[in-house]
Design a protein around this motif. Sequence first.
Motif, PDB file in Angstrom:
ATOM      1  N   ASP A 185      -4.043   0.008   5.908  1.00 10.31           N
ATOM      2  CA  ASP A 185      -4.590   0.230   7.249  1.00 10.31           C
ATOM      3  C   ASP A 185      -4.784   1.729   7.483  1.00 10.31           C
ATOM      4  O   ASP A 185      -3.827   2.502   7.358  1.00 10.31           O
ATOM      5  N   SER A 186      -5.998   2.123   7.836  1.00 10.98           N
ATOM      6  CA  SER A 186      -6.296   3.557   8.005  1.00 10.98           C
ATOM      7  C   SER A 186      -5.490   4.185   9.145  1.00 10.98           C
ATOM      8  O   SER A 186      -5.349   5.399   9.197  1.00 10.98           O
ATOM      9  N   ARG A 187      -4.940   3.372  10.051  1.00  5.19           N
ATOM     10  CA  ARG A 187      -4.180   3.921  11.184  1.00  5.19           C
ATOM     11  C   ARG A 187      -2.715   4.163  10.818  1.00  5.19           C
ATOM     12  O   ARG A 187      -1.941   4.673  11.615  1.00  5.19           O
ATOM     13  N   ASP A 188      -2.347   3.727   9.599  1.00  2.12           N
ATOM     14  CA  ASP A 188      -0.943   3.788   9.204  1.00  2.12           C
ATOM     15  C   ASP A 188      -0.678   4.992   8.311  1.00  2.12           C
ATOM     16  O   ASP A 188      -1.531   5.384   7.511  1.00  2.12           O
ATOM     17  N   ALA A 189       0.515   5.578   8.447  1.00  2.00           N
ATOM     18  CA  ALA A 189       0.880   6.716   7.594  1.00  2.00           C
ATOM     19  C   ALA A 189       2.252   6.474   6.955  1.00  2.00           C
ATOM     20  O   ALA A 189       2.958   7.405   6.590  1.00  2.00           O
ATOM     21  N   GLY A 190       2.625   5.191   6.818  1.00  2.00           N
ATOM     22  CA  GLY A 190       3.969   4.871   6.331  1.00  2.00           C
ATOM     23  C   GLY A 190       4.039   4.506   4.856  1.00  2.00           C
ATOM     24  O   GLY A 190       5.071   4.011   4.379  1.00  2.00           O
ATOM     25  N   SER A 191       2.937   4.721   4.103  1.00  2.00           N
ATOM     26  CA  SER A 191       2.899   4.306   2.692  1.00  2.00           C
ATOM     27  C   SER A 191       4.070   4.844   1.886  1.00  2.00           C
ATOM     28  O   SER A 191       4.657   4.119   1.080  1.00  2.00           O
ATOM     29  N   ALA A 192       4.389   6.124   2.094  1.00  2.00           N
ATOM     30  CA  ALA A 192       5.442   6.756   1.298  1.00  2.00           C
ATOM     31  C   ALA A 192       6.764   6.012   1.483  1.00  2.00           C
ATOM     32  O   ALA A 192       7.503   5.797   0.516  1.00  2.00           O
ATOM     33  N   GLU A 193       7.053   5.569   2.719  1.00  2.00           N
ATOM     34  CA  GLU A 193       8.303   4.856   2.982  1.00  2.00           C
ATOM     35  C   GLU A 193       8.322   3.493   2.296  1.00  2.00           C
ATOM     36  O   GLU A 193       9.367   3.013   1.883  1.00  2.00           O
ATOM     37  N   ARG A 194       7.123   2.862   2.215  1.00  2.00           N
ATOM     38  CA  ARG A 194       7.064   1.518   1.622  1.00  2.00           C
ATOM     39  C   ARG A 194       6.967   1.567   0.098  1.00  2.00           C
ATOM     40  O   ARG A 194       7.233   0.567  -0.564  1.00  2.00           O
ATOM     41  N   MET A 195       6.575   2.717  -0.439  1.00  9.46           N
ATOM     42  CA  MET A 195       6.381   2.845  -1.890  1.00  9.46           C
ATOM     43  C   MET A 195       7.663   2.524  -2.656  1.00  9.46           C
ATOM     44  O   MET A 195       7.616   1.975  -3.747  1.00  9.46           O
ATOM     45  N   GLU A 196       8.803   2.856  -2.043  1.00 11.45           N
ATOM     46  CA  GLU A 196      10.083   2.619  -2.698  1.00 11.45           C
ATOM     47  C   GLU A 196      10.278   1.127  -3.015  1.00 11.45           C
ATOM     48  O   GLU A 196      10.750   0.766  -4.087  1.00 11.45           O
ATOM     49  N   VAL A 197       9.860   0.277  -2.068  1.00  7.96           N
ATOM     50  CA  VAL A 197       9.967  -1.178  -2.281  1.00  7.96           C
ATOM     51  C   VAL A 197       9.018  -1.602  -3.398  1.00  7.96           C
ATOM     52  O   VAL A 197       9.385  -2.366  -4.299  1.00  7.96           O
ATOM     53  N   ILE A 198       7.780  -1.086  -3.351  1.00  9.17           N
ATOM     54  CA  ILE A 198       6.775  -1.426  -4.371  1.00  9.17           C
ATOM     55  C   ILE A 198       7.270  -1.052  -5.762  1.00  9.17           C
ATOM     56  O   ILE A 198       7.164  -1.841  -6.714  1.00  9.17           O
ATOM     57  N   ASN A 199       7.817   0.162  -5.888  1.00  8.23           N
ATOM     58  CA  ASN A 199       8.174   0.719  -7.198  1.00  8.23           C
ATOM     59  C   ASN A 199       9.403   0.100  -7.845  1.00  8.23           C
ATOM     60  O   ASN A 199       9.610   0.242  -9.041  1.00  8.23           O
ATOM     61  N   GLY A 200      10.227  -0.575  -7.054  1.00  7.70           N
ATOM     62  CA  GLY A 200      11.469  -1.133  -7.590  1.00  7.70           C
ATOM     63  C   GLY A 200      11.218  -2.311  -8.525  1.00  7.70           C
ATOM     64  O   GLY A 200      10.129  -2.883  -8.550  1.00  7.70           O
ATOM     65  N   GLU A 201      12.244  -2.659  -9.282  1.00  8.58           N
ATOM     66  CA  GLU A 201      12.155  -3.769 -10.234  1.00  8.58           C
ATOM     67  C   GLU A 201      11.797  -5.077  -9.511  1.00  8.58           C
ATOM     68  O   GLU A 201      11.135  -5.943 -10.070  1.00  8.58           O
ATOM     69  N   ASN A 202      12.238  -5.210  -8.253  1.00  7.22           N
ATOM     70  CA  ASN A 202      11.982  -6.437  -7.501  1.00  7.22           C
ATOM     71  C   ASN A 202      10.836  -6.307  -6.495  1.00  7.22           C
ATOM     72  O   ASN A 202      10.642  -7.150  -5.640  1.00  7.22           O
ATOM     73  N   GLY A 203      10.087  -5.206  -6.604  1.00  5.04           N
ATOM     74  CA  GLY A 203       8.868  -5.068  -5.813  1.00  5.04           C
ATOM     75  C   GLY A 203       7.729  -5.732  -6.564  1.00  5.04           C
ATOM     76  O   GLY A 203       7.889  -6.856  -7.054  1.00  5.04           O
ATOM     77  N   VAL A 204       6.618  -5.023  -6.705  1.00  2.00           N
ATOM     78  CA  VAL A 204       5.477  -5.646  -7.380  1.00  2.00           C
ATOM     79  C   VAL A 204       5.796  -6.000  -8.840  1.00  2.00           C
ATOM     80  O   VAL A 204       5.175  -6.897  -9.408  1.00  2.00           O
ATOM     81  N   TRP A 205       6.793  -5.340  -9.421  1.00  2.00           N
ATOM     82  CA  TRP A 205       7.092  -5.584 -10.850  1.00  2.00           C
ATOM     83  C   TRP A 205       7.831  -6.886 -11.085  1.00  2.00           C
ATOM     84  O   TRP A 205       8.054  -7.279 -12.240  1.00  2.00           O
ATOM     85  N   GLY A 206       8.205  -7.577 -10.028  1.00  2.00           N
ATOM     86  CA  GLY A 206       8.804  -8.903 -10.200  1.00  2.00           C
ATOM     87  C   GLY A 206       7.755  -9.982 -10.384  1.00  2.00           C
ATOM     88  O   GLY A 206       8.083 -11.140 -10.632  1.00  2.00           O
ATOM     89  N   CYS A 207       6.488  -9.608 -10.256  1.00  2.00           N
ATOM     90  CA  CYS A 207       5.376 -10.575 -10.311  1.00  2.00           C
ATOM     91  C   CYS A 207       4.791 -10.633 -11.713  1.00  2.00           C
ATOM     92  O   CYS A 207       4.622  -9.604 -12.357  1.00  2.00           O
TER      93      CYS A 207
END
Lengths: 249, 119, 135
Positions: A185-207
């Motif tokens: 979302d172009s109105r959002d600036a929280g990507s950096a905070e959410r990146m930690e979840v994405i990068n973890g073993e159980n984030g996108v890498w669990g798929c």
Amino acid sequence: MTTTRIIEIECQRFNPQTDSEPHFQSYQVPFSEEMSVLQGLQYIKDHLDGSLTFRWSCRMAICGSCGSMVNGVPQLSCHTFLRDYFPDKVRIEPLNHFPVLRDLAIDQTDFLAKLESVKPYLIPDTEKTPAQGTYLQTPQQMDEYYQYSECINCLLCYAACPQYGLNKEFTGPAALALLHRYNADSRDAGSAERMEVINGENGVWGCTLVSYCSEVCPKGVDPARAINQNKINSTKDYFLRFLQPRGGK
Amino acid sequence: MIRRSNKPVFWSLFGAGGMVSALIGPMLVFVTGIAVPLGFLLPHDALRYERMLALAHNPAGKLALAVVISLFLFHGCHRFYHCLHDFGIHVTAGMKAACHGFAAAGTALAVYLLLVIGF
Amino acid sequence: MPAPNLLNRYTRPMEGWWRRNPFYLWYMLREASCVFIIAYALVLLCGLYRLSQGEAAFNGWLAALATPRSIAFHGITAMMVLYHAWTWFKVMPKTLPFIHIGGKRMPDAAIVTSGLAAAVVLSALLFVLVWSGRS
């Protein structure tokens, strides 16, 4: 045309006070052309067996309460019609991969914690006051996230995902799709905070891209896409951090 | 703080191998494993010694051979440990290292052989 | 008054989950292709080793490729790699961000088709390359 036929509905029953394992119970349910599987369950509760427990609310595929396994496939029972199964029987089970509380009702506590972990709300760079006006967005910027915002948290995707079944730590399809909905979302600036979840073993890498989640989604969200394009983002994040100055985020 | 996964490294190799094997894999297997041995559509001598030696002497040929062998191994080995997980086997860090190590060893052997063959 | 034990939960075990739905069986078939891709890479590695040992050794490798067992193995491998390729391009749109061309989002079918087309063209090139070297 209101011809009434009789269909067999087989429900999984589980009473936490008396049972250690679930069993199946069959009901003969009269139905008409326009009756959904949910209406079949309601008929059982009203006329045949008041003890049958299941969740429902809106009856029109928007509240996300009535998800269950219908003949082994995750479905919204309000969105599925008895006529499509007749003359065979319909077997209804609670959603796969979740602990069963009673009959068809599952415990979604785990999902709610995961949903919270992805910060599913806009985190703007600078908060505007109403006097400062609205956040503007082009149609193309909206197109980037719109389909992912259609999620109704019905959990059919979790019931479709063997990786969630095999590893309950996996953040899972809906939560990761909603994570992407805000990151995109172009109105959002929280990507950096959410990146930690994405990068973890159980984030996108669990798929492992089974992609059945996207198949069963009643709202066309395509969680598999939200997750797998973030494998590329996570990979970029992994390698590009070496190019950034020390102490930089 | 959630620990960062090291998957980006191995997923990149998996993805590259998956792409190469999807683009030319079926034809490569057909050519070397079926067409040439049977003399079907292609002559028996299409993979003859002098020709393959010339391929292995050529720097571009060396690169192609190394890339195919290495990426196929990294692709396959990465998917293999996911397979184990899918079958309900608990994949330990050691098993992951063994899978990736196997692919790395295959790569090292291929590079060594290509150097031994010379230019 | 003792509270009734409502905390008792039942969770279905995962044993044999891939047999519950044909969708999962196709997924497992896709994943199983990795075994054949590894095996094929080892066949090539073996060929490279024999090549480094000289003409007689390499001809031995070629002769081994012509045995019925080898042909059968490569037949199955070709099918599995083909299935891998098909699924690879089929899910390719899921790994990409939306691509906008002239303000319009590129349809998934176009992404899948371009992937398949690239595979066909490169495979044809490879075939011609091998074919052109006949003596």
